[in-house]
Write a protein that holds these residues in place. Structure first.
Motif: not given
Length: 344
Positions: A28, A30, A119-120, A66, A19, A122
């Motif tokens: 960040r 999502r 999925e994530y 998130d 992550m 930055c």
């Protein structure tokens, strides 16, 4: 988290990755949806000279903040945002004159640094633009290619008396049609050799006589039959083939402007005499230059709908199938979205 990684040309996999934590000045996201662009296909096939492998690709994505890094207001957590992939230094000549999309130290999310097929992801906080309440996230995911279309029209300008011609009814060409018809209200023709794409052009504002299937009608004859005397005054190359620029210079009206979006290294054979005789102007356009607020405002006002070019949603775990669809079925699909399935 799971990310789509191009390990090397023609090698792509959904991989487990740590992550990411947002650095100072970052947020960040999502990810909810990410659009597949032609440049993603080029990276996968090894045809993008700017990328270093391995790379998490994807530069068209929308999601929800998130987490935030140092210096970013925590109130941003929970915002639905779309990411502008252009990251500039702010100090070079291009940046100082407001042309940060061609920064000498340009970084593009999904090309020079990891992107949104994950999925994530930055991104710098300043690159994360809030989308209005009620805007479908599937539509918001297509703001980036719409900003590309907005950028080239900003470069060329659009005059009330212009008659425009768009080469190619792909995602950018279709977005250009919406900008020209629904924002500027001018007459605009669009070419393609696929009837399915021209049907989408009609949905994007093209009149019945403004679509030209060049597999059946020679372009110059088609324009003449539609009453275009002297040639189009404004031409956009959204196909990006060297021969198109040659034809555009030939058919453009005197004092015409031509907007170029391609990256082909193959030279075009353009007679200087023709450029000078008509006093034509060529405008190259790369990515977008702070056009996200403009596009978001157009959408909020109901002028344009980027979602009109979205034809398919595919679970991100089937990225191979999604790429095969995007690459091999241009008559059946236009914009393919990878669905990261977080709801919303």
């Amino acid at each position: 988290m799971l990310s789509i990684v191009v390990e090397e040309p023609n090698s792509m996999a959904v991989c487990e990755r740590p992550m990411p934590e947002p650095a100072a000045g970052e947020v960040r996201v999502r990810v909810r949806y990410a659009g597949i662009c032609g440049s993603d296909l080029h990276i996968f096939r090894g045809h993008n000279p700017f990328v270093a492998y391995p790379r998490v690709i994807g530069h068209e994505f929308v999601g929800t903040i998130d987490a935030v890094g140092a210096g970013v207001d925590a109130s941003r957590i929970g915002q639905r945002v779309v990411a502008d992939p252009v990251i500039s230094c702010g100090q070079c000549h291009a940046c100082r004159i407001g042309r940060q999309n061609v920064c000498s130290r340009l970084q593009v999310i999904g090309v020079h640094r990891d992107g949104g097929f994950s999925e994530y992801a930055c991104v710098p906080a300043g690159n994360a633009y809030v989308i209005p309440d009620g805007m479908p996230e599937a539509s918001a995911s297509v703001i980036e290619p719409f900003a590309v279309a907005a950028n080239v029209t900003h470069r060329t300008g659009v005059l009330a008396q212009d008659v425009a011609l768009i080469y190619g009814a792909g995602p950018v060409g279709l977005n250009l049609m919406q900008v020209l018809k629904r924002v500027h209200g001018i007459r605009a023709f669009i070419t393609d050799h696929l009837d399915e794409r021209l049907a989408l052009a009609r949905q994007c504002g093209a009149g019945e006589d403004e679509v030209i299937n060049t597999a059946r009608e020679p372009l110059e004859q088609a324009l003449a039959a539609r009453g275009v005397e002297g040639g189009p005054t404004l031409i956009f190359d959204a196909v990006c083939h060297p021969a198109i620029l040659e034809e555009a210079v030939s058919i453009a009206a005197p004092a015409g402007r031509i907007g170029l979006l391609g990256f082909s290294p193959t030279p075009s054979a353009i007679p200087q005499q023709e450029l000078t005789r008509k006093e034509l102007t060529l405008y190259a356009s790369r990515l977008n230059c702070a056009m996200f607020p403009t596009v978001i405002d157009w959408i909020a006002k109901g002028l344009v709908n980027p979602g009109k070019i979205v034809t398919h949603h595919v679970d991100f775990r089937d990225v191979a199938g999604a790429f095969a669809l995007a690459e091999g079925n241009p008559g059946k699909c236009c914009k393919v979205l990878l669905d990261f399935g977080h709801g919303g």
